[in-house]
Design a protein around this motif. Structure first.
Motif, PDB file in Angstrom:
ATOM      1  N   ARG A 508       0.826  -1.206   0.000  1.00 12.74           N
ATOM      2  CA  ARG A 508       0.000   0.000   0.000  1.00 12.74           C
ATOM      3  C   ARG A 508       0.864   1.261   0.000  1.00 12.74           C
ATOM      4  NH1 ARG A 508      -3.681   0.836   5.108  1.00 12.74           N
ATOM      5  NH2 ARG A 508      -1.560   0.989   5.983  1.00 12.74           N
ATOM      6  N   GLU A 509       1.939   1.281   0.802  1.00 12.73           N
ATOM      7  CA  GLU A 509       2.798   2.466   0.863  1.00 12.73           C
ATOM      8  C   GLU A 509       3.451   2.748  -0.479  1.00 12.73           C
ATOM      9  OE1 GLU A 509       2.716   0.077   2.956  1.00 12.73           O
ATOM     10  OE2 GLU A 509       2.314   0.886   4.953  1.00 12.73           O
ATOM     11  N   LEU A 510       3.860   1.667  -1.193  1.00  9.37           N
ATOM     12  CA  LEU A 510       4.498   1.870  -2.492  1.00  9.37           C
ATOM     13  C   LEU A 510       3.497   2.338  -3.535  1.00  9.37           C
ATOM     14  CD1 LEU A 510       7.035  -1.087  -2.832  1.00  9.37           C
ATOM     15  CD2 LEU A 510       7.541   1.354  -2.648  1.00  9.37           C
ATOM     16  N   ARG A 511       2.271   1.812  -3.487  1.00  2.00           N
ATOM     17  CA  ARG A 511       1.267   2.257  -4.453  1.00  2.00           C
ATOM     18  C   ARG A 511       0.984   3.751  -4.300  1.00  2.00           C
ATOM     19  NH1 ARG A 511      -1.374  -2.767  -3.373  1.00  2.00           N
ATOM     20  NH2 ARG A 511      -2.824  -1.714  -1.933  1.00  2.00           N
ATOM     21  N   ARG A 512       0.935   4.247  -3.076  1.00  3.66           N
ATOM     22  CA  ARG A 512       0.731   5.680  -2.862  1.00  3.66           C
ATOM     23  C   ARG A 512       1.939   6.483  -3.323  1.00  3.66           C
ATOM     24  NH1 ARG A 512      -1.853   5.776   3.257  1.00  3.66           N
ATOM     25  NH2 ARG A 512      -3.865   4.774   2.731  1.00  3.66           N
ATOM     26  N   ALA A 513       3.132   5.986  -3.005  1.00  6.54           N
ATOM     27  CA  ALA A 513       4.343   6.742  -3.333  1.00  6.54           C
ATOM     28  C   ALA A 513       4.633   6.742  -4.824  1.00  6.54           C
ATOM     29  CB  ALA A 513       5.538   6.179  -2.574  1.00  6.54           C
ATOM     30  N   ARG A 514       4.194   5.676  -5.522  1.00  5.27           N
ATOM     31  CA  ARG A 514       4.512   5.554  -6.947  1.00  5.27           C
ATOM     32  C   ARG A 514       3.943   6.720  -7.749  1.00  5.27           C
ATOM     33  NH1 ARG A 514       5.866   6.050 -11.090  1.00  5.27           N
ATOM     34  NH2 ARG A 514       6.042   4.626 -12.870  1.00  5.27           N
ATOM     35  N   VAL A 515       2.850   7.294  -7.310  1.00  5.28           N
ATOM     36  CA  VAL A 515       2.208   8.376  -8.048  1.00  5.28           C
ATOM     37  C   VAL A 515       3.099   9.615  -8.087  1.00  5.28           C
ATOM     38  CG1 VAL A 515       0.190   9.862  -8.166  1.00  5.28           C
ATOM     39  CG2 VAL A 515      -0.056   7.479  -7.454  1.00  5.28           C
ATOM     40  N   ALA A 516       3.788   9.899  -6.973  1.00  2.00           N
ATOM     41  CA  ALA A 516       4.534  11.159  -6.876  1.00  2.00           C
ATOM     42  C   ALA A 516       6.040  10.991  -6.946  1.00  2.00           C
ATOM     43  CB  ALA A 516       4.173  11.861  -5.563  1.00  2.00           C
ATOM     44  N   LEU A 517       6.568   9.758  -6.832  1.00  2.00           N
ATOM     45  CA  LEU A 517       8.010   9.562  -6.753  1.00  2.00           C
ATOM     46  C   LEU A 517       8.594   9.142  -8.090  1.00  2.00           C
ATOM     47  CD1 LEU A 517       8.231   7.676  -3.347  1.00  2.00           C
ATOM     48  CD2 LEU A 517       8.401  10.131  -3.783  1.00  2.00           C
ATOM     49  N   ALA A 518       9.865   9.420  -8.256  1.00  2.00           N
ATOM     50  CA  ALA A 518      10.577   9.033  -9.469  1.00  2.00           C
ATOM     51  C   ALA A 518      10.886   7.537  -9.420  1.00  2.00           C
ATOM     52  CB  ALA A 518      11.869   9.831  -9.592  1.00  2.00           C
ATOM     53  N   LEU A 519      10.707   6.873 -10.553  1.00  2.00           N
ATOM     54  CA  LEU A 519      10.988   5.442 -10.669  1.00  2.00           C
ATOM     55  C   LEU A 519      12.063   5.240 -11.720  1.00  2.00           C
ATOM     56  CD1 LEU A 519      10.251   2.505  -9.912  1.00  2.00           C
ATOM     57  CD2 LEU A 519       8.608   2.539 -11.813  1.00  2.00           C
ATOM     58  N   VAL A 520      13.192   4.644 -11.295  1.00  2.00           N
ATOM     59  CA  VAL A 520      14.308   4.384 -12.206  1.00  2.00           C
ATOM     60  C   VAL A 520      14.397   2.867 -12.387  1.00  2.00           C
ATOM     61  CG1 VAL A 520      16.746   4.765 -12.661  1.00  2.00           C
ATOM     62  CG2 VAL A 520      15.466   6.413 -11.279  1.00  2.00           C
TER      63      VAL A 520
END
Length: 556
Positions: A508-520
């Motif tokens: 759940r924490e990653l799903r929320r963070a994925r929207v606003a965080l950079a993914l490399v």
């Protein structure tokens, strides 16, 4: 609706009603009122009054209303009020008021709108005309040009070239289409009333007005001329002695010829040259800088048309220096002389070839810059950061540049220790914190984890399928980083995807963070080289480093 009508000043000089009489307009046609205050330019001049801060207001006073109750919806053009078109309700008194903060003057003028049947006055074969006909005297066996009265006013108001239809009253048939009607050889049967109907477009509306010209023929012999004068004085109330002085009809005082350099220019001079008995000598000619055209044999020539009393000045290959010359049209007969200067204005044209080439080059450069940015945006961003970025070590009290969070006892752990840590510390010069390596024995895991995360500038989370299933240490680190970031701390979270993860596998924490965080994303062997897109993308998210090695990598 009309804007609120300003109230008149308490002290306003009232000139009463104009002595020029009522203005008549045919219902459905265009009409206009000229403010009588400007009929004496020595007293009131529109340009000078405007520069002195005066404003001109128009009021319509229908029967039973006063000045404060009136309203206005027609078009103003300098000192004129246009009614386009007129209706029966426009009948009444109009007030034109000239005022500023310290002075005020007003005068009334009456408008009468006639029905078309009333305007014909019961005459058969007649068009409805409210304005009295102008008089035109033409010698027998000679030619003349009829100009439609008030045509220039229509040209000013029209959004396109007006159309002029000419009619002859004897049969009321259309005899000509054009601005001018030419009478090549005047005969007695050509006498009578000529009508011209002007039609033009304004604001998607077709407008028109009609004028008339009373053409009379005269004979050159004194006896017949006297008889005709007597007849005219009885029927038309014209003076026995007609004016003999010549005058220039074209160019008018406000006419401007538009010219283009490098092209042929034709300046038309049209004069009114009355016949003088026993001396029919008449002259019309052009001068350039006060000299006749025989002084300029190269580019200037004159075309005279005696049957229309017209002279055309033809200028070959018009040049910019010709704009500074003085072109005068002159007419002369036995009774007098008249001259008028032609006003020239250069036509402003855009150089199509140069403009097209410039636009093409601009578009090509923009496309090239777009392609370069699209392909090399990471390199450009790294270069910009190396020159203008701020080294966070000088602005905060953090101990570590990067804290790496990963799933223990998994394949990701080998990737973190052998690849990620090695490159970040040895190649890029970052200080890296790894809990299993840097924590002291005997400490509390939760407290030390929160302490390490708080003392780091970046939290680098290695996302993989086993991230959420390998115990609570990784989740504790993730939650600590997200909470620190949400509470306004200086920590930033970076997601590194080591292996593809289905959306159902994201906690759940990653799903929320994925929207606003950079993914490399790590792409295996393609990402191992330092010049790969993975390391460039990761360095964009990491703190700025100004050491020579980093600058070399940025530029490369």
């Amino acid at each position: 609706g009309a804007p609120p009508t300003p109230l008149p000043l308490p002290m306003c000089y009232d000139w009463g009603e104009s002595s020029e009489g009522s203005v008549f307009v045919v219902e459905g046609e265009v009409g206009w009122l000229s403010c009588p205050l400007f009929s004496h330019p020595s007293v009131y001049n529109y340009t000078s009054t405007q520069s002195a801060g005066h404003n001109l207001f128009w009021y319509h006073l229908p029967e039973g209303q006063d000045l404060e109750q009136c309203c206005l919806v027609h078009t103003k053009d300098r000192e004129r009020l246009w009614l386009q078109p007129t209706t029966a309700s426009d009948t009444g008194q109009y007030i034109c008021m000239l005022r500023n903060k310290s002075s005020c003057s007003k005068i009334g003028i009456r408008l009468t709108v006639l029905r078309p049947d009333d305007a014909t006055r019961g005459v058969k074969c007649a068009l409805p005309v409210a304005v009295a006909p102008t008089e035109k005297i033409v010698p027998l066996q000679k030619g003349a040009t009829l100009d439609c009265p008030d045509l220039q006013d229509a040209i000013k108001m029209s959004e396109s070239k007006p159309e002029v239809q000419w009619y002859f009253a004897s049969a009321l048939k259309n005899v000509e289409v054009g601005f001018h009607l030419l009478i090549h050889v005047m005969q007695e049967e050509h006498q009578g009333i000529y009508y011209c109907r002007v039609q033009y477009q304004r604001r998607n509306q077709t407008l028109n007005f009609t004028r008339s010209i009373n053409v009379s023929a005269i004979c050159e012999t004194p006896f017949l001329l006297t008889n005709i004068h007597v007849a005219l004085s009885l029927t038309l109330s014209v003076p026995l002695s007609l004016p003999k002085q010549p005058s220039i009809m074209n160019p008018t005082n406000d006419q401007i010829f538009t010219v283009k350099t490098g092209k042929e220019v034709r300046l038309v001079c049209r004069g009114h040259l009355p016949f003088v008995l026993n001396n029919p000598s008449r002259h019309i000619w052009w001068t350039v800088d006060g000299e006749t055209l025989d002084k300029f044999p190269d580019r200037f020539r004159e075309e005279n048309r005696d049957w229309t009393l017209e002279s055309v000045l033809v200028i070959q290959n018009f040049q910019s220096k010709d704009l500074k010359r003085e072109f005068n049209c002159s007419v002369r007969n036995e009774k007098g002389f008249d001259t008028r200067r032609a006003q020239l204005e250069e036509e402003v044209t855009l150089p199509s070839v140069e403009l097209g080439c410039g636009l093409g080059v601009t578009l090509l450069l923009m496309l090239l810059l777009f392609v370069v940015y699209h392909v090399f945006w990471l390199e450009l961003l790294l270069l910009y950061r190396s020159w203008f970025g701020t080294d966070e070590r000088h602005t905060d009290d953090k101990e570590y540049d990067v804290y790496i969070s990963y799933a223990r006892n998994s394949e990701e752990e080998q990737f973190v220790l052998s690849t990620l840590r090695r490159v970040l510390e040895n190649e890029l010069g970052y200080s890296v914190c790894i809990f299993d390596r840097d924590s002291l024995p005997g400490g509390t895991i939760t407290d030390e984890t929160l302490s390490f995360v708080a003392r780091s500038r970046r939290l680098l989370v290695v996302v993989s399928p086993g991230y959420a299933s390998q115990g609570s240490q990784a989740l504790l680190e993730l939650k600590a980083g997200i909470d620190n970031m949400a509470l306004g701390g200086h920590l930033r979270v970076i997601l590194v995807q080591y292996k593809p993860v289905r959306r159902q596998g994201w906690v759940r924490e990653l799903r929320r963070a994925r929207v606003a965080l950079a993914l490399v994303r790590w792409q295996g062997d393609k990402s191992r080289e330092l010049s790969s897109r993975f390391w460039k993308r990761l360095r964009v998210e990491l703190p700025v480093r100004r050491d020579p090695l980093t600058f070399h990598l940025n530029a490369g």
